[in-house]
Design an enzyme around this catalytic site. Structure first.
Site: not given
Ligand code: IMP
Length: 194
Positions: A113, A163
């Site tokens: 994300d 999701v």
């Molecule tokens: P980021 O890229 O550091 O923002 O975080 C990614 C983490 O956020 C992932 O490893 C997931 O644990 C969580 N995450 C982000 N989007 C989703 C989603 O749509 N569903 C479930 N977990 C998500």
């Protein structure tokens, strides 16, 4: 078919507002990524590294779609706090079993994300001097990206929506769903974790 899946999972179906990716689409795309990895890494015995727990579903299917010799290992992380999470600072609670120095490492992740978590983990792995370090992500949510991370393999680009399914959870639920679905707004309260 979409309706059929919600009939099969009838106890969870009231929470789900729609199916975004079917099991068939997931399996097809994972097979394609496995074939690409088999071709690109031929003769290099790559080590696939994943973060528990969300990635285990993707990892299990991906490994079975790879036709070259390959090894697998996992790490586990926990976030210190909401504030440090926002800075992408995570604590390693389970490390790799062996050294990755001079190995070809493919980091496998379920969803990216902001990219902060991934960026932190990649920095940690890079410091161990692997022969190469690339990233394979099944679900890419590019809209909130804060750190630019080159993704060698991407499964699906997803809209900015929370999701669940195929490893992705909301409060530890829904990971086991064979499809990717969105949750009804009334279900989404509080913070999610992976
Ligand atoms: P980021 O890229 O550091 O923002 O975080 C990614 C983490 O956020 C992932 O490893 C997931 O644990 C969580 N995450 C982000 N989007 C989703 C989603 O749509 N569903 C479930 N977990 C998500």
């Amino acid at each position: 078919m979409t309706e059929n899946w919600l009939t099969v999972y009838k106890e969870l179906a009231p929470d789900i507002s729609g199916i975004l990716i079917t099991p068939e689409e997931l399996q097809q795309r994972v097979k394609e990524i496995g074939a690409a990895i088999s071709q690109d890494y031929a003769g290099r015995n790559p080590l696939l590294v994943g973060v528990l727990k969300g990635v285990v579903f993707f990892m299990a299917d991906l490994l079975r779609a790879i036709t070259i010799p390959v090894e697998v290992d996992f790490i586990a992380v926990s976030n210190y706090s909401t504030e440090s999470r926002q800075q992408g600072v995570v604590r390693l609670v389970k490390d790799l079993e062996s050294s990755i120095t001079d190995q070809h490492v493919l980091f496998v992740e379920d969803v990216v994300d902001t990219g902060l978590t991934l960026n932190y983990i990649l920095r940690n792995l890079r410091a161990r001097k692997p022969a190469s370090l690339e990233v394979c992500v099944l679900f890419n949510k590019p809209e909130h990206r804060l750190v630019d991370i080159p993704l060698k393999y991407t499964g699906f680009d997803l809209p900015d929506r929370f999701v669940v399914g195929y490893g992705l959870d909301y409060r530890e639920k829904y990971r086991h769903l064979p499809f990717v679905g969105s949750l009804k707004p009334q279900v989404l309260q509080g913070n999610a974790k992976g």
